[in-house]
Design a protein around this motif. Sequence first.
Motif, PDB file in Angstrom:
ATOM      1  N   GLU A  81     -33.719 -17.634  -5.520  1.00 43.06           N
ATOM      2  CA  GLU A  81     -33.717 -16.919  -6.791  1.00 43.06           C
ATOM      3  C   GLU A  81     -32.855 -15.659  -6.680  1.00 43.06           C
ATOM      4  OE1 GLU A  81     -38.128 -18.232  -8.482  1.00 43.06           O
ATOM      5  OE2 GLU A  81     -37.667 -16.127  -8.091  1.00 43.06           O
ATOM      6  N   ARG A  82     -32.377 -15.223  -7.827  1.00 38.68           N
ATOM      7  CA  ARG A  82     -31.620 -13.984  -7.863  1.00 38.68           C
ATOM      8  C   ARG A  82     -32.526 -12.827  -7.495  1.00 38.68           C
ATOM      9  NH1 ARG A  82     -27.592 -13.231 -12.895  1.00 38.68           N
ATOM     10  NH2 ARG A  82     -27.247 -15.385 -12.203  1.00 38.68           N
ATOM     11  N   GLU A  83     -32.020 -11.909  -6.672  1.00 39.03           N
ATOM     12  CA  GLU A  83     -32.827 -10.776  -6.243  1.00 39.03           C
ATOM     13  C   GLU A  83     -32.083  -9.462  -6.460  1.00 39.03           C
ATOM     14  OE1 GLU A  83     -33.669 -10.434  -2.067  1.00 39.03           O
ATOM     15  OE2 GLU A  83     -31.581 -10.712  -1.461  1.00 39.03           O
ATOM     16  N   PHE A  84     -32.877  -8.433  -6.639  1.00 38.78           N
ATOM     17  CA  PHE A  84     -32.354  -7.081  -6.780  1.00 38.78           C
ATOM     18  C   PHE A  84     -31.778  -6.606  -5.455  1.00 38.78           C
ATOM     19  CE2 PHE A  84     -32.148  -2.722  -8.081  1.00 38.78           C
ATOM     20  CZ  PHE A  84     -32.571  -1.978  -6.986  1.00 38.78           C
ATOM     21  N   VAL A  85     -30.634  -5.908  -5.515  1.00 39.79           N
ATOM     22  CA  VAL A  85     -30.014  -5.339  -4.324  1.00 39.79           C
ATOM     23  C   VAL A  85     -30.021  -3.812  -4.375  1.00 39.79           C
ATOM     24  CG1 VAL A  85     -27.898  -5.167  -2.962  1.00 39.79           C
ATOM     25  CG2 VAL A  85     -28.553  -7.362  -3.980  1.00 39.79           C
ATOM     26  N   ALA A  86     -29.490  -3.268  -5.463  1.00 35.40           N
ATOM     27  CA  ALA A  86     -29.367  -1.812  -5.554  1.00 35.40           C
ATOM     28  C   ALA A  86     -29.212  -1.404  -7.014  1.00 35.40           C
ATOM     29  CB  ALA A  86     -28.170  -1.316  -4.751  1.00 35.40           C
ATOM     30  N   ALA A  87     -29.575  -0.153  -7.292  1.00 36.93           N
ATOM     31  CA  ALA A  87     -29.420   0.394  -8.638  1.00 36.93           C
ATOM     32  C   ALA A  87     -28.993   1.845  -8.548  1.00 36.93           C
ATOM     33  CB  ALA A  87     -30.713   0.274  -9.430  1.00 36.93           C
ATOM     34  N   ILE A  88     -28.370   2.308  -9.617  1.00 37.57           N
ATOM     35  CA  ILE A  88     -27.912   3.689  -9.683  1.00 37.57           C
ATOM     36  C   ILE A  88     -28.142   4.205 -11.092  1.00 37.57           C
ATOM     37  CG2 ILE A  88     -25.525   3.020 -10.227  1.00 37.57           C
ATOM     38  CD1 ILE A  88     -24.643   5.409  -8.430  1.00 37.57           C
ATOM     39  N   SER A  89     -28.552   5.452 -11.181  1.00 34.80           N
ATOM     40  CA  SER A  89     -28.835   6.032 -12.481  1.00 34.80           C
ATOM     41  C   SER A  89     -27.550   6.346 -13.244  1.00 34.80           C
ATOM     42  CB  SER A  89     -29.669   7.302 -12.313  1.00 34.80           C
ATOM     43  OG  SER A  89     -28.947   8.262 -11.549  1.00 34.80           O
ATOM     44  N   SER A 122     -26.193   9.031 -14.284  1.00 38.02           N
ATOM     45  CA  SER A 122     -25.377  10.128 -13.765  1.00 38.02           C
ATOM     46  C   SER A 122     -24.884   9.867 -12.351  1.00 38.02           C
ATOM     47  CB  SER A 122     -26.176  11.420 -13.774  1.00 38.02           C
ATOM     48  OG  SER A 122     -27.263  11.314 -12.859  1.00 38.02           O
ATOM     49  N   GLY A 123     -25.509   8.904 -11.674  1.00 35.31           N
ATOM     50  CA  GLY A 123     -25.185   8.633 -10.286  1.00 35.31           C
ATOM     51  C   GLY A 123     -26.015   9.403  -9.287  1.00 35.31           C
ATOM     52  N   VAL A 124     -26.908  10.240  -9.776  1.00 35.39           N
ATOM     53  CA  VAL A 124     -27.710  11.084  -8.874  1.00 35.39           C
ATOM     54  C   VAL A 124     -28.756  10.259  -8.125  1.00 35.39           C
ATOM     55  CG1 VAL A 124     -29.397  12.949  -8.808  1.00 35.39           C
ATOM     56  CG2 VAL A 124     -27.331  13.180 -10.201  1.00 35.39           C
ATOM     57  N   ASN A 125     -29.374   9.325  -8.829  1.00 32.95           N
ATOM     58  CA  ASN A 125     -30.452   8.534  -8.228  1.00 32.95           C
ATOM     59  C   ASN A 125     -29.961   7.143  -7.852  1.00 32.95           C
ATOM     60  OD1 ASN A 125     -32.654  10.459  -8.676  1.00 32.95           O
ATOM     61  ND2 ASN A 125     -32.260  10.055 -10.827  1.00 32.95           N
ATOM     62  N   THR A 126     -30.412   6.674  -6.680  1.00 29.98           N
ATOM     63  CA  THR A 126     -30.109   5.325  -6.230  1.00 29.98           C
ATOM     64  C   THR A 126     -31.369   4.684  -5.657  1.00 29.98           C
ATOM     65  OG1 THR A 126     -29.418   6.109  -4.042  1.00 29.98           O
ATOM     66  CG2 THR A 126     -27.693   5.822  -5.705  1.00 29.98           C
ATOM     67  N   ASN A 127     -31.352   3.372  -5.614  1.00 29.17           N
ATOM     68  CA  ASN A 127     -32.485   2.625  -5.083  1.00 29.17           C
ATOM     69  C   ASN A 127     -31.942   1.347  -4.457  1.00 29.17           C
ATOM     70  OD1 ASN A 127     -35.162   2.020  -4.546  1.00 29.17           O
ATOM     71  ND2 ASN A 127     -35.440   0.924  -6.474  1.00 29.17           N
ATOM     72  N   TYR A 128     -32.564   0.924  -3.342  1.00 34.17           N
ATOM     73  CA  TYR A 128     -32.085  -0.250  -2.607  1.00 34.17           C
ATOM     74  C   TYR A 128     -33.246  -1.139  -2.192  1.00 34.17           C
ATOM     75  CZ  TYR A 128     -27.895   2.623  -1.989  1.00 34.17           C
ATOM     76  OH  TYR A 128     -26.784   3.412  -2.201  1.00 34.17           O
ATOM     77  N   VAL A 129     -32.974  -2.404  -2.092  1.00 35.91           N
ATOM     78  CA  VAL A 129     -33.934  -3.299  -1.465  1.00 35.91           C
ATOM     79  C   VAL A 129     -33.939  -2.985   0.030  1.00 35.91           C
ATOM     80  CG1 VAL A 129     -32.251  -5.156  -1.042  1.00 35.91           C
ATOM     81  CG2 VAL A 129     -34.677  -5.707  -1.340  1.00 35.91           C
ATOM     82  N   ASP A 130     -35.080  -3.142   0.656  1.00 30.37           N
ATOM     83  CA  ASP A 130     -35.230  -2.721   2.054  1.00 30.37           C
ATOM     84  C   ASP A 130     -34.206  -3.389   2.976  1.00 30.37           C
ATOM     85  OD1 ASP A 130     -38.886  -2.374   2.119  1.00 30.37           O
ATOM     86  OD2 ASP A 130     -37.287  -1.033   1.435  1.00 30.37           O
ATOM     87  N   SER A 131     -33.859  -4.618   2.705  1.00 31.30           N
ATOM     88  CA  SER A 131     -32.996  -5.370   3.614  1.00 31.30           C
ATOM     89  C   SER A 131     -31.563  -4.834   3.678  1.00 31.30           C
ATOM     90  CB  SER A 131     -32.969  -6.845   3.213  1.00 31.30           C
ATOM     91  OG  SER A 131     -32.482  -7.000   1.899  1.00 31.30           O
ATOM     92  N   VAL A 132     -31.168  -3.993   2.742  1.00 29.31           N
ATOM     93  CA  VAL A 132     -29.796  -3.464   2.758  1.00 29.31           C
ATOM     94  C   VAL A 132     -29.753  -1.954   2.967  1.00 29.31           C
ATOM     95  CG1 VAL A 132     -29.114  -5.323   1.188  1.00 29.31           C
ATOM     96  CG2 VAL A 132     -29.508  -3.026   0.273  1.00 29.31           C
ATOM     97  N   LYS A 133     -30.894  -1.315   3.034  1.00 30.08           N
ATOM     98  CA  LYS A 133     -30.922   0.135   3.227  1.00 30.08           C
ATOM     99  C   LYS A 133     -30.199   0.518   4.508  1.00 30.08           C
ATOM    100  CE  LYS A 133     -35.085   1.292   0.599  1.00 30.08           C
ATOM    101  NZ  LYS A 133     -36.493   1.762   0.666  1.00 30.08           N
ATOM    102  N   GLY A 134     -29.346   1.532   4.401  1.00 30.85           N
ATOM    103  CA  GLY A 134     -28.591   1.982   5.557  1.00 30.85           C
ATOM    104  C   GLY A 134     -27.304   1.223   5.780  1.00 30.85           C
ATOM    105  N   ARG A 135     -27.118   0.106   5.079  1.00 27.95           N
ATOM    106  CA  ARG A 135     -25.892  -0.691   5.226  1.00 27.95           C
ATOM    107  C   ARG A 135     -25.068  -0.717   3.944  1.00 27.95           C
ATOM    108  NH1 ARG A 135     -26.163  -6.005   6.035  1.00 27.95           N
ATOM    109  NH2 ARG A 135     -28.167  -6.293   4.954  1.00 27.95           N
ATOM    110  N   PHE A 136     -25.723  -0.733   2.810  1.00 27.02           N
ATOM    111  CA  PHE A 136     -25.038  -0.803   1.519  1.00 27.02           C
ATOM    112  C   PHE A 136     -25.125   0.540   0.803  1.00 27.02           C
ATOM    113  CE2 PHE A 136     -25.626  -5.649   0.535  1.00 27.02           C
ATOM    114  CZ  PHE A 136     -25.095  -5.949   1.782  1.00 27.02           C
ATOM    115  N   THR A 137     -24.085   0.864   0.039  1.00 24.58           N
ATOM    116  CA  THR A 137     -24.067   2.080  -0.763  1.00 24.58           C
ATOM    117  C   THR A 137     -23.574   1.749  -2.169  1.00 24.58           C
ATOM    118  OG1 THR A 137     -23.582   3.429   1.188  1.00 24.58           O
ATOM    119  CG2 THR A 137     -23.186   4.420  -0.980  1.00 24.58           C
ATOM    120  N   ILE A 138     -24.405   2.072  -3.141  1.00 24.15           N
ATOM    121  CA  ILE A 138     -24.007   1.881  -4.533  1.00 24.15           C
ATOM    122  C   ILE A 138     -23.458   3.202  -5.069  1.00 24.15           C
ATOM    123  CG2 ILE A 138     -26.331   2.388  -5.427  1.00 24.15           C
ATOM    124  CD1 ILE A 138     -25.816   0.285  -7.618  1.00 24.15           C
TER     125      ILE A 138
END
Length: 120
Positions: A42-50, A52-68
């Motif tokens: 199934e399609r899964e969430f990876v990352a989001a950004i607010s 303004s760009g101030v807030n970001t959120n990541y799925v645990d499996s990509v934290k520290g490796r991916f940057t939105i």
Amino acid sequence: QLQASGGGLVQAGGSLRLSCVASGRTFSRYNMGWFRQAPGKEREFVAAISRSGVNTNYVDSVKGRFTISRDNAKNTLYLRMNSLKPEDTAVYYCATDRTTDWGTFAPEYWGQGTLVTVSS
């Protein structure tokens, strides 16, 4: 309309940067996100950004490796992916958030997807 690009074939440990260009003049009004869908999953969430760009959120499996990130002046959303793993292989989609609140992401409009293949 959302146009994603930047996918390709990369070896494990490599990097890619995905881009998503939005047409129109309302890009900055939307929280934006990246999702992915691996074969048979199934399609899964990876990352989001607010907006303004101030807030970001990541799925645990990509934290520290991916940057939105985003550039509102260019109507463009990015996903920098480092230390790629074979399990990151998927079609990656950008999406707008139908809500304006930060903390929950409800995808509304989708880009067409770009394929990322990570070889071991």
